[in-house]
Each structure stands twice: as structure tokens, then as C-alpha cells.
Design an enzyme around this catalytic site. Structure first.
Site, PDB file in Angstrom:
ATOM      1  CB  SER A  49      27.312  31.889  20.072  1.00 12.78           C
ATOM      2  OG  SER A  49      26.019  32.290  19.633  1.00 12.78           O
ATOM      3  CG  ASP A  84      32.240  30.645  18.783  1.00 13.99           C
ATOM      4  OD1 ASP A  84      33.420  30.488  19.145  1.00 13.99           O
ATOM      5  OD2 ASP A  84      31.832  31.647  18.138  1.00 13.99           O
ATOM      6  N   GLY A 180      34.107  41.287  15.774  1.00 14.02           N
ATOM      7  CA  GLY A 180      33.395  42.423  15.168  1.00 14.02           C
ATOM      8  C   GLY A 180      34.314  43.293  14.324  1.00 14.02           C
ATOM      9  CG  HIS A 207      38.270  33.179  18.670  1.00 18.41           C
ATOM     10  ND1 HIS A 207      36.966  32.930  19.004  1.00 18.41           N
ATOM     11  CD2 HIS A 207      38.952  32.040  18.937  1.00 18.41           C
ATOM     12  CE1 HIS A 207      36.858  31.702  19.460  1.00 18.41           C
ATOM     13  NE2 HIS A 207      38.043  31.140  19.442  1.00 18.41           N
ATOM     14  N   GLY A 208      37.882  36.274  15.770  1.00 16.84           N
ATOM     15  CA  GLY A 208      37.763  37.635  15.252  1.00 16.84           C
ATOM     16  C   GLY A 208      38.331  37.771  13.850  1.00 16.84           C
ATOM     17  N   GLY A 209      38.016  36.801  12.985  1.00 17.29           N
ATOM     18  CA  GLY A 209      38.580  36.795  11.626  1.00 17.29           C
ATOM     19  C   GLY A 209      38.082  37.932  10.750  1.00 17.29           C
ATOM     20  CG  ASN A 229      36.672  30.990  15.342  1.00 14.48           C
ATOM     21  OD1 ASN A 229      37.257  30.026  14.840  1.00 14.48           O
ATOM     22  ND2 ASN A 229      36.286  31.009  16.598  1.00 14.48           N
ATOM     23  CG  ASN A 231      29.250  35.615  13.790  1.00 13.52           C
ATOM     24  OD1 ASN A 231      28.404  35.301  12.960  1.00 13.52           O
ATOM     25  ND2 ASN A 231      28.933  36.050  15.000  1.00 13.52           N
ATOM     26  CB  THR A 232      31.297  40.452  12.179  1.00 13.84           C
ATOM     27  OG1 THR A 232      31.331  40.160  13.577  1.00 13.84           O
ATOM     28  CG2 THR A 232      30.706  41.817  11.974  1.00 13.84           C
TER      29      THR A 232
HETATM   30  P1  13P Z   1      34.111  37.912  13.946  1.00 12.97           P
HETATM   31  O1  13P Z   1      32.686  38.161  14.257  1.00 12.97           O
HETATM   32  O2  13P Z   1      34.978  39.078  14.207  1.00 12.97           O
HETATM   33  O3  13P Z   1      34.300  37.371  12.553  1.00 12.97           O
HETATM   34  O4  13P Z   1      34.627  36.793  14.963  1.00 12.97           O
HETATM   35  C1  13P Z   1      34.017  35.529  14.987  1.00 12.97           C
HETATM   36  C2  13P Z   1      34.541  34.711  16.100  1.00 12.97           C
HETATM   37  O5  13P Z   1      35.675  34.825  16.509  1.00 12.97           O
HETATM   38  C3  13P Z   1      33.620  33.723  16.700  1.00 12.97           C
HETATM   39  O6  13P Z   1      34.195  33.053  17.765  1.00 12.97           O
END
Ligand code: 13P
Length: 283
Positions: A49, A84, A180, A207-209, A229, A231-232
Site C-alpha cells: 500500500s 495496492d 478487515g 479484495h478483502g479476502g 488479496n 492482509n488483515t
Molecule cells: P483484508 O485486509 O481484508 O485481507 O483485505 C486485503 C486487501 O484487500 C488489500 O487490498
């Protein structure tokens, strides 16, 4: 081996699996992700990011960390460095100039016309360097949106228009996922997802996996998703292990021990996702 995202994702689309995009925040995360992906022979996209780029020192720092690790750890899998949620044409250009192999221009908060116009500018620049471009349409919000009706689901005709007029390589339509933690159950619009897959000829991005159930991930891949994707979930795994380590080892102060205590939990999560997405042994 550095590759652009298009190359690895086209293959995934054809063979019906999804390439994992894991966000990186520092040297250690980058290393853990590369090692775990190498072990499972999975191509990987390192998502960075603008905030993480700033935190790490800048676009050149990111590229040189990744290149250095690939070389010294003898990483052989295809690796992509991806911006990102690039918020401006300028950010995307800076990332491309530093050596990113893929960029996302996120102009989803603007009108469709403005989104198309900004995205086109990025595509024009990126094509000269063989860099992949992803764009977003509708609005993939944060977890504050997950329980409310203000998730802006993408409109199918708008997605088609964005893809046709900009010549992007990947599209991320908002279809119910959020970044998230979800407050309720994720409500993904699989019907629209499949319709979009059938109407545009490029791979779709989810996104938001984090927090999407395994059966939904599998269904999303069937419905045309080729990049997911995460991340969280990595943040939770890593920080949870570190908190435990610190509470059990109050007298340790070596940063390598403290930071490294999150490695195993994070790599377990990475491997779990690679297997779920079906990207293991795919190169
Ligand atoms: P999460 O943080 O929900 O896994 O989403 C990550 C994301 O979509 C990064 O672009």
C-alpha cells in the site's frame, strides 16, 4: 524471478485457481511470504500500500528489498511487486519508475468518467514498461461498512465500460467484500460475479479476502476470481504470536527474537491460503 501480475494471473484464470496477493509491511514479512510461497511452489503477488511504502522508506526501498531477497534466498517462483490501492496517477508512475511490476489505480471514489480518465492515464504509462494495471469499480469499503447497506456493489455495465475504455489487465469490482474483519457474514454477489466474468475478458480480483469463508473463496474462484488479496489475517496471525511470545518471555529484548516469533504463525496462514486458492505446485 520478477514477473508482472498479468502473466501469472492469465495462467490462473485458464487453470481455475487464484494467485495470492499478500500485503507486505517490512523486510521480515516479505521474507516470510517469499519463503512460504517458494516452499509450496506458488506464484505470489506482494501487495504494497502507499502507507506501507512510506513506512518502509519509499518505492525504491521496497523494490530493492524484494530483489535482494529473491537473489540471496534463491527464490525461483514468479514474484510480482504490486502497488495496492494507488490513489493517484503520480503514485502509480512513481511505483513503476522504481520497478514495481504491477499497479492498482483506485479511482473508485470518483465518478465513472473520472475513474476511466485516471485509469487510462495509468494504463498509457504502464504499457510502455510492461507493467500490469488493476482498477477498482463500485466501492470496496472497510469493515465499518460490512454490516450496512452502504457497500456500493459494482454495476455490471459500468464494469464493462471501464474495462473496454481503459484496456486494463485486471478488474476489482466491489461485490460485497470489505477490508478487515466482517461484522456479519460476508455477502458476496456470486451471480453478478459470474455475469461480469462472462462479459469481460480479463481476470477478476477479490479484495478483502480476510474472513471470507473457505466455501465462498472456492465459489468465487469458480465464478471468475483469479487474484485474492489478504492482509488483515496475516496481521492477526503475526501479532497474536508475538503477543504470546512477549507475555511468556518478559526478559527478552532482542528484536530478531521478538519480531521473528511471529514467523511460524504467519507462514502457517500463508500456506493455508495458498492451498485454499489452489496455487501450490503451479509453476
Ligand atoms: P483484508 O485486509 O481484508 O485481507 O483485505 C486485503 C486487501 O484487500 C488489500 O487490498
Amino acid at each position: 524471478m520478477l514477473e508482472n501480475a498479468k502473466q501469472m494471473i492469465e495462467k490462473a484464470k485458464e487453470r481455475k485457481y487464484a494467485v495470492p496477493h499478500f500485503n507486505i509491511n517490512n523486510l521480515e514479512w516479505t521474507r516470510y511470504i517469499l519463503e512460504a510461497s517458494e516452499e509450496l511452489k506458488s506464484p505470489v503477488i506482494l501487495g504494497v500500500s502507499e502507507g506501507a511504502t512510506k513506512y518502509m522508506g519509499g518505492y525504491n526501498v521496497v523494490v530493492n528489498i524484494v530483489k535482494g531477497l529473491i537473489k540471496d534466498l534463491k527464490i525461483t517462483i514468479p514474484v510480482c511487486i504490486h502497488l495496492d490501492h494507488g490513489s493517484s496517477v503520480e503514485s502509480c508512475i512513481n511505483a513503476i519508475n522504481a520497478g514495481f511490476t504491477s499497479v492498482m489505480i483506485d479511482a473508485s471514489k470518483y465518478s465513472l468518467e473520472e475513474n476511466i480518465s485516471l485509469t487510462k492515464k495509468v494504463v498509457n504509462y504502464a504499457k510502455k514498461y510492461n507493467v500490469t494495471v488493476e482498477a477498482e469499480i463500485g466501492h470496496i469499503g472497510g469493515s465499518e461498512d460490512s454490516n450496512s447497506s452502504n457497500i456500493a456493489y459494482a454495476n455490471v455495465d459500468d464494469v464493462i465500460k471501464l474495462v473496454e475504455e481503459t484496456n486494463i489487465d485486471l478488474v476489482a469490482p466491489a461485490l460485497g467484500s470489505v477490508h478487515g474483519i466482517y461484522k456479519g457474514d460476508p455477502k458476496l454477489d456470486f451471480i453478478k460475479m459470474e455475469e461480469i466474468k462472462n462479459k469481460v475478458n480479463i481476470p477478476l480480483v477479490l479484495h478483502g479476502g480476510t474472513g471470507i469463508y473457505d466455501y465462498q473463496i472456492k465459489k468465487a474462484i469458480e465464478c471468475g476470481i483469479s487474484k485474492i488479496n489478504i492482509n488483515t489475517e496475516l496481521q492477526i496471525a503475526w501479532s497474536g504470536a508475538i503477543k504470546n511470545y512477549i507475555s511468556e518471555n518478559q526478559n527478552v529484548y532482542d528484536p530478531r527474537k521478538i519480531i521473528g516469533s511471529g514467523k511460524q504463525a504467519m507462514q502457517n496462514k500463508i500456506k493455508e491460503k495458498i492451498e485454499l486458492f489452489g496455487s501450490n505446485n503451479k509453476y
